[in-house]
Design an enzyme around this catalytic site. Sequence first.
Site, short mmCIF file in Angstrom:
data_model
loop_
_atom_site.label_atom_id
_atom_site.label_comp_id
_atom_site.label_asym_id
_atom_site.label_seq_id
_atom_site.Cartn_x
_atom_site.Cartn_y
_atom_site.Cartn_z
N ASP A 1 1.38 -1.38 0.24
CA ASP A 1 0.00 0.26 -0.17
C ASP A 1 1.05 1.10 0.47
O ASP A 1 1.67 1.77 0.82
CB ASP A 1 -0.90 0.06 1.06
N ASP A 2 0.47 2.16 -0.86
CA ASP A 2 1.32 4.33 -0.98
C ASP A 2 2.42 3.81 -1.13
O ASP A 2 3.69 3.64 -0.63
CB ASP A 2 1.14 4.01 0.55
N CYS B 1 -6.61 4.06 -3.15
CA CYS B 1 -6.64 2.50 -2.66
C CYS B 1 -7.51 1.89 -3.64
O CYS B 1 -7.05 0.77 -4.55
CB CYS B 1 -6.16 2.72 -1.62
N HIS C 1 -9.89 -3.88 -1.22
CA HIS C 1 -9.78 -2.09 -0.91
C HIS C 1 -9.71 -2.94 0.44
O HIS C 1 -9.02 -2.63 1.27
CB HIS C 1 -11.02 -1.09 -1.33
N ASP D 1 0.39 0.10 -4.93
CA ASP D 1 -0.71 0.57 -5.50
C ASP D 1 -1.19 1.78 -5.93
O ASP D 1 -1.88 2.06 -6.99
CB ASP D 1 -1.77 -0.33 -4.63
N HIS D 2 -0.46 2.63 -5.55
CA HIS D 2 0.01 4.20 -6.83
C HIS D 2 1.24 4.81 -5.47
O HIS D 2 1.55 4.05 -4.99
CB HIS D 2 -1.09 5.02 -6.28
#
Length: 494
Positions: free
Chosen positions: A37-38, A76, A135, A340-341
């Site tokens: 994540d992130d 997300c 998510h 995810d980004h």
Amino acid sequence: MRFIAIMYSFLMLNFSGCGQEKKENTSHPNILFIAVDDLRPDLGCYGNTIVQSPHIDKLASEGVTFTNHFVQVPTCGASRYNLLTGMRPKTKAQLSNEVIYNEISNQPERANPESFIHHLKRNGYHTVGIGKISHSADGLLSDYNEKPSDKRELPYSWSELLFDSGKWGTGWNAFFGYANGENRQSLHNKVKPYEAGKVDDLGYPDGLTTQLAISKLKELKNQNKPFFLGVGFFKPHLPFNSPEKYWDLYQNDAISISPYPEIPQNSNRESLHDSNEFNQYTRTDEIPNRENRVSDAYAKKLRHAYYASVSYIDHQIGMILSELKALDLEENTIVVVWGDHGWHLGDQKVWGKHTLFENALKSALIIKVPGTRIKNKKSSTIVETVDIYPTLMELCNVNMPHKTDGKSFVPLLHGDPMPLTESVAYSYFNDGMSLRTEKYRLTTYFRADKTQEYELYDHTSDAPETQNIANDHPEIVQKLVPLLNKGDTGLFNK
């Protein structure tokens, strides 16, 4: 003699069967898919000389690192929807964190699979989810403050769905958890956005996820079916919490602040935001916004905390990869590490995602395919999150009777060039759509007053997103607009 002949036939039949099983497993390799994540591409293998990520770097040395991987949506839930379905957003509702819940969770099973994981399951794979792949933090339907649910966010994708919420009790509590067992919700946001916990790796939820993954790998070793194991780590998502030993890897003075800490010249301030997600942590030392950026000292502290979280996750990934090797599974297992980004670490005065700038849209993507001659390769070809679905299906020799918006980039994993087509990425958020080419980022915004405006950034420059050059180079904008329009899914007409 008749007995010997019968035994010979029996043995030959069994040896033949074993050979066929081995061939089948080789043609349908396992997949270890690690979602982080992130995770922006701040790793050693991406050229960051400060971040300590030796285990991910080692994986990169054995596979392909994509230096121009872009997500479709910089948040997300929506980004994971694009990953799972291989589809670009078609409505504004598909830009939301709730898109999986709204469009997949409560639907009946259909002819087209709900996700690429569902498609693998239909084609003989044993699919296991641990942690945050969709998510939801634990894959189950519940809001941040609700009691745990037994309903799956992806109803048909998983053969097994596992999670250990430990002392935090629920998935979302664990997601926003602190070392003492409290969480952002229980403390009513009166928390800091970082913590150096005096605990070992199991003192935070991601350590428990690693334990589960290692235990499950040992079980998967002994089954005949190919497997998909999805492992979703929480950090480095806010709060930037990790055991103290990972903080101790860094000296604060050695950490630099963003090289682009100001709003780009000639850009519209509405293209950015006031770091609202970050500012939910009300005991933050300073409050950033578009008017005021944080002090250099606090910017270094926050980057220190983010890097410590990355190193914590790097160690978890290293333990899983070590177990994969110890179990003799790595020779037939595709390994993917996907962020995810991205995330603005003070870049353009922003702490967070949720923009159409490079920092929010570019994320880490590393893939190791067993049996290929390609090692330690960096691919600068532009690829998108929606491309991962068809790529994995091709690698696993799984037929796709349905279509996705993505295209397979398997040639890049074998060291071959992609077919001669324009290499571009499209991204979408709020009232904007962005095109990334090899040289430029062109973004169009549909403002509240119904006007449409363009921002153009030159990625051949040493400071690529510090100045909007759209007004200075209308000829470039004019040339790129038709290509930008090819990514128009009708999103802003609905």
